[in-house]
Structures are given as structure tokens and as C-alpha cells.
Design an enzyme around this catalytic site. Structure first.
Site, short mmCIF file in Angstrom:
data_model
loop_
_atom_site.label_atom_id
_atom_site.label_comp_id
_atom_site.label_asym_id
_atom_site.label_seq_id
_atom_site.Cartn_x
_atom_site.Cartn_y
_atom_site.Cartn_z
N ASP A 1 1.41 2.86 3.52
CA ASP A 1 0.54 3.96 3.07
C ASP A 1 1.37 5.22 2.83
O ASP A 1 0.95 6.33 3.17
CB ASP A 1 -0.60 4.22 4.07
CG ASP A 1 -1.73 5.04 3.43
OD1 ASP A 1 -1.69 5.28 2.20
OD2 ASP A 1 -2.65 5.44 4.16
N ASP B 1 -8.99 3.53 -2.72
CA ASP B 1 -8.29 4.14 -1.59
C ASP B 1 -8.15 5.65 -1.73
O ASP B 1 -7.94 6.18 -2.81
CB ASP B 1 -6.90 3.53 -1.39
CG ASP B 1 -6.22 4.07 -0.14
OD1 ASP B 1 -6.88 4.10 0.92
OD2 ASP B 1 -5.06 4.50 -0.22
N HIS C 1 -5.06 -0.06 6.21
CA HIS C 1 -4.72 0.75 7.39
C HIS C 1 -5.72 0.69 8.56
O HIS C 1 -6.39 1.66 8.86
CB HIS C 1 -4.47 2.21 7.01
CG HIS C 1 -5.42 2.80 5.99
ND1 HIS C 1 -6.77 2.71 6.07
CD2 HIS C 1 -5.17 3.49 4.85
CE1 HIS C 1 -7.33 3.32 5.04
NE2 HIS C 1 -6.36 3.80 4.28
N HIS D 1 1.47 5.25 -2.34
CA HIS D 1 0.98 6.18 -3.37
C HIS D 1 2.19 6.74 -4.11
O HIS D 1 3.00 7.44 -3.51
CB HIS D 1 0.17 7.30 -2.72
CG HIS D 1 -1.05 6.80 -2.00
ND1 HIS D 1 -2.28 6.71 -2.63
CD2 HIS D 1 -1.23 6.31 -0.75
CE1 HIS D 1 -3.16 6.20 -1.77
NE2 HIS D 1 -2.54 5.94 -0.62
N LEU D 2 2.31 6.38 -5.38
CA LEU D 2 3.45 6.85 -6.18
C LEU D 2 3.11 8.12 -6.98
O LEU D 2 3.99 8.73 -7.56
CB LEU D 2 3.96 5.74 -7.10
CG LEU D 2 4.53 4.51 -6.39
CD1 LEU D 2 4.96 3.45 -7.40
CD2 LEU D 2 5.70 4.88 -5.47
N ARG D 3 1.83 8.50 -6.99
CA ARG D 3 1.35 9.79 -7.50
C ARG D 3 1.45 10.00 -9.01
O ARG D 3 0.99 11.02 -9.51
CB ARG D 3 2.09 10.96 -6.80
CG ARG D 3 2.04 10.96 -5.29
CD ARG D 3 0.63 11.06 -4.76
NE ARG D 3 0.61 11.39 -3.33
CZ ARG D 3 -0.43 11.14 -2.55
NH1 ARG D 3 -1.51 10.56 -3.02
NH2 ARG D 3 -0.41 11.47 -1.27
N HIS E 1 0.84 -1.21 0.00
CA HIS E 1 0.00 0.00 0.00
C HIS E 1 0.87 1.25 0.00
O HIS E 1 1.42 1.64 1.03
CB HIS E 1 -0.92 -0.01 1.24
CG HIS E 1 -1.90 1.13 1.28
ND1 HIS E 1 -3.07 1.06 1.99
CD2 HIS E 1 -1.91 2.36 0.70
CE1 HIS E 1 -3.74 2.19 1.87
NE2 HIS E 1 -3.04 3.00 1.08
N PHE F 1 -4.15 15.09 3.83
CA PHE F 1 -3.77 13.98 4.71
C PHE F 1 -2.61 13.20 4.10
O PHE F 1 -2.55 13.02 2.89
CB PHE F 1 -4.96 13.01 4.87
CG PHE F 1 -6.16 13.58 5.58
CD1 PHE F 1 -6.21 13.57 6.97
CD2 PHE F 1 -7.24 14.09 4.87
CE1 PHE F 1 -7.33 14.06 7.64
CE2 PHE F 1 -8.36 14.59 5.53
CZ PHE F 1 -8.41 14.57 6.91
N HIS G 1 -10.59 1.31 2.02
CA HIS G 1 -10.26 2.41 2.93
C HIS G 1 -11.55 2.66 3.71
O HIS G 1 -12.48 3.27 3.18
CB HIS G 1 -9.84 3.62 2.07
CG HIS G 1 -9.82 4.93 2.78
ND1 HIS G 1 -8.66 5.66 2.94
CD2 HIS G 1 -10.81 5.67 3.35
CE1 HIS G 1 -8.94 6.80 3.59
NE2 HIS G 1 -10.24 6.82 3.84
ZN ZN Z 1 -3.54 4.99 1.02
ZN ZN Z 2 -6.62 5.12 2.66
#
Ligand code: ZN
Ligand code: ZN
Length: 433
Positions: free
Chosen positions: A309, A156, A236, A66-68, A64, A327, A183
Site C-alpha cells: 500500500d 481503493d 490491507h 499507488h503510483l499517482r 497494492h 493518509f 478497501h
Molecule cells: Zn491503497
Molecule cells: Zn485502501
């Protein structure tokens, strides 16, 4: 390519219940030999990485992050994110589909895979969207996404909003044998919340996000997994109540797996004092009691894996007033050091920690990639670390574009010293010969 001998380390491979001092030979991208004690390797003409006094284990797998990219390259790219992953000891990362465009179609998934193959430092396994455009209305082309190798489905950043949609997604998950990664956030309860709801939020005058916002959706998902026979993976998990819900569901035989993040395991809502936007994360940092329940969940296998995450943001994003800042925590490069705190405090066995980062996630992947173990013949993804080295988190050293960590300037004990991906050294601390 010359073979690589990782010499004289303590090899810990929970998947094989192995914990011995020895050496590891890597040839042709695979583990070709494991020697115990002072056994001499079958080859002499090889590169040597001296691991005396260090621990050698399978490369970490993070399901999990986030590579954006595509869409938010100012926050992170596949190149910078995977380099940060390598520095954190991760050789495989599962990336979330909340990019722009989102990974709700084969073409965008193929783009991520191609970019990772040409520019990535480690393996990238994309996760596809549950719903078209992440809008939560109709299912994405899950069958098509499965054909291009997504490892699961998730919206997510947002929950799967309705029970109807979750029901259909879970039905599909059963035939595809891939998890729906939710999520869990009841927006009717969390709406506008900034941090954990409790004494600290009251004191700071911030709107809180109650435990129930997470627990409601977890309970709904577990019930739907039971009725459909589908596979739900709880992203998470953060509250004591969620851990208990998952524990009971597992006892009933419901098909559920779950993850906890390093920040929820090691930090609490106290970090938000001073309105530190780098401690603003969703779900929010909870209480000491919740963190302990999560660790207990790791110990009794209620929580299957640890996932970072990793959620990088720009300095400008996080310089906004607390209410406006997005966040997320940039987690790859501090994950292991902070988790070692649990080991040093005697709350978690070292072998359990390694299992939750290696064989645990490999099992969720169906072990189809030959990852998460150092057995002879497996992919040569290896992490070498010093369990006792103290170091200070310096965001200037981050490979991630996201410097958003509440741990900046803090001392951690336990450091990744080298990361080997497919037999190649992709990260090495300066002190390693
Ligand atoms: Zn996430
Ligand atoms: Zn999330």
C-alpha cells in the site's frame, strides 16, 4: 544481450520448495539453468553477479501500491515509483486506480501501461475501478477494463459503498475470474477519524477509527461473496477480528483472499504519539495484539500475501496539522527491511516471508505471467538480499518522491542488494560487484 550468472547464493524459491546454495543462469530474459552447489554453468561467456553470502529469490510482487500518475505527479510518477519499487526488491507492482482521471476506462489504463513500458523500471499491472469515476454509484466498464488486462477491480482509497454495488461487482468477478479488491471502511463509523480508536486516541484527543469500521464491511463482503460465488480480496487487513472473519470464511469455502501491509504487521498506534503525520495511514496502525494476529494470519495462510500500500505524498501534504494531513506511508523502500524484523524475532519463517511476496501474489494473478518462481523457463525476475545487513533508513536515498515514512532514521536488519527485472539488473547496492 549477454547472459547473467548469479553465482553462489542461497537460492530460496518457496514455489518449488527449493532452499539450496547454488547458481542461477539467466539468458534471453528467462531463467535458463539452476545449478546446485558448485555445478558449473553451461555457458562461460556471461556477466557475473557474485551472490556469496546472500539470498537469491524470485522478484517480489506487490499487488497494492499507488503510483499517482496520471494526475498527482508531484507525489509520484510511474518512473519514480517503479524505481523505488526496484530498490525495494519488487519486480512487479499492481497499481491502484485512484488517479486523476481514475482508471475506470480503457484509455487511461492503456496510458498507464504505455508509460510503464517506456519509463518504468519494473512491471506495472494496473487495477481498474469498480465504479465509474470512483463515485460508488454505477459499475465501471469492467468488461472493457478486463480486455486491456487489469488484474482486478478496486475503488481503493474508498470502499465499495453499497451492498447493491458490491453484489453486482462480485457477480461480474465470477465470470471474469478477477478479484474485487475492497478497501473495507464503514464511513458511517470512521467518518472524520484520524487514527485507531483506543487509549492512545483518547490521550491525544484525536477522533478514532474503531475496529468495527473495518470489520463491518469485511463481514458484508464475505457474505456477498458467499451468496454470489464471487471473489473478494480484502485489502490491507488490520484487526484481529478481520483475521478471524477471513479465517472462518475460508473454512466455509468462501472465495476470499487477503493482504496485510508491512506497516500494519510491524508498527502500532504508538507511532502516532507526537502527532507524527508520517504515521497517519488508512486503515490506521492498530495495536500490538492486532499486529500479532496478522502475523499469525500469514503463518496459517488466512492472509495470502503481503502488499505495501505504498502511498507517497509530498512534504507539504504531510507538513499540515495532523487533522488535515492525508493518509499514507511511502513503503516500497522500507518494506523488506521492516518485514525481516519479524523473521529475526522468530515470528515468521524466512521462506514464509518470501512466499508471501512471490508465489502467493503470483497465484492471485493466476500464475499467468510466469512470475513468482525461479523454475527454469520462468521470467527472470530475481531479488538478491542480505538477511543480516543493518542499515539506516535515509529518506534522502529514496527514489520515491514520497519521503513520508515513520521509519526515517531507523535501523533495519535485512537489505535488498540487487533487483533483476526480465534479466536486467535494475537496482544494485554499491557494495555488490
Ligand atoms: Zn491503497
Ligand atoms: Zn485502501
Amino acid at each position: 544481450m549477454k547472459s547473467l550468472l548469479i553465482k553462489g547464493g542461497r537460492i530460496i524459491d518457496p514455489g518449488q520448495k527449493l532452499d539450496e546454495v547454488g547458481s542461477l543462469l539467466i539468458s534471453g530474459g528467462k531463467v535458463s539453468w539452476v545449478g546446485r552447489g558448485k555445478e558449473t554453468p553451461p555457458e562461460s561467456d556471461c556477466d557475473v553477479l557474485d551472490a556469496h553470502g546472500l539470498i537469491v529469490c524470485p522478484g517480489f510482487i506487490d499487488l497494492h501500491c499507488h503510483l499517482r500518475q496520471p494526475g498527482f505527479e508531484e507525489k509520484e510518477t510511474i518512473a519514480s515509483g517503479t524505481m523505488a519499487a526496484a530498490r525495494g526488491g519488487f519486480t512487479t507492482v499492481g497499481c491502484m486506480p485512484n488517479t486523476e482521471p481514475p482508471l475506470d476506462n480503457r484509455k487511461t489504463v492503456e496510458f498507464v501501461k504505455a508509460t510503464a513500458a517506456s519509463e518504468g523500471a519494473v512491471r506495472v499491472l494496473p487495477i481498474g475501478c469498480v465504479s465509474k469515476g470512483r463515485r460508488g454509484r454505477e459499475l465501471a466498464d469492467m468488461g472493457g477494463l478486463a480486455t486491456v488486462g487489469v488484474i482486478g477491480f478496486s475503488d481503493d482509497g474508498d470502499p465499495v459503498p453499497t451492498p447493491e454495488l458490491m453484489h453486482r461487482a462480485l457477480e461480474y468477478s465470477r465470470s471474469a475470474n478477477l478479484p474485487i479488491i475492497d478497501h473495507c471502511e464503514d464511513k458511517a463509523l470512521s467518518g472524520g477519524g484520524q487514527m485507531n480508536e483506543g487509549a492512545v486516541s483518547a490521550e491525544l484527543g484525536l477522533k478514532g477509527i474503531p475496529d468495527a469500521a473495518e470489520e463491518n464491511i469485511v463481514a458484508r463482503d464475505l457474505e456477498l461473496a458467499e451468496t454470489t460465488g464471487g471473489w473478494v480480496h480484502i485489502a490491507h487487513a488490520t484487526t484481529e477480528g478481520v483475521v478471524e472473519l477471513i479465517r472462518r470464511a475460508k473454512e466455509k469455502g468462501i472465495r476470499v483472499t487477503a493482504e496485510a501491509t508491512p506497516h500494519h504487521l510491524t508498527l502500532t498506534e504508538e507511532r502516532v504519539r507526537g502527532l507524527n503525520t508520517n504515521a497517519k495511514v488508512n486503515p490506521p496502525l492498530r495495536t500490538e495484539r492486532d499486529a500479532r494476529a496478522l502475523t499469525q494470519g500469514l503463518n496459517d495462510n488466512t492472509i495470502d500475501i503481503i502488499a505495501t500500500d505504498h502511498a507517497p505524498h509530498t512534504g507539504a501534504d504531510k507538513s499540515q496539522p495532523f487533522e488535515l494531513a492525508p493518509f499514507g506511508i511511502s513503503g516500497f523502500e522500507t518494506a523488506f527491511g521492516s518485514l525481516m524484523g519479524l523473521v529475526h524475532r522468530g515470528e515468521l519463517e524466512l521462506a514464509t516471508l518470501i512466499a508471501k511476496l512471490t508465489i502467493g501474489p503470483s497465484k492471485i494473478l493466476g500464475q499467468k505471467y510466469g512470475l513468482g518462481t525461479l523454475a527454469v523457463g520462468s521470467t527472470a525476475d530475481v531479488t538478491v538480499f542480505d538477511p543480516d545487513l543493518e542499515w539506516t533508513v535515509d529518506i534522502k536515498d529514496f527514489a520515491s518522491k514520497g519521503k513520508n515514512t515513520p521509519l526515517a532514521g531507523e535501523k533495519l536488519k535485512g537489505k535488498v542488494m540487487a533487483t533483476i527485472y526480465g534479466g536486467n539488473i535494475v537496482y544494485k547496492d554499491e557494495s555488490i560487484k
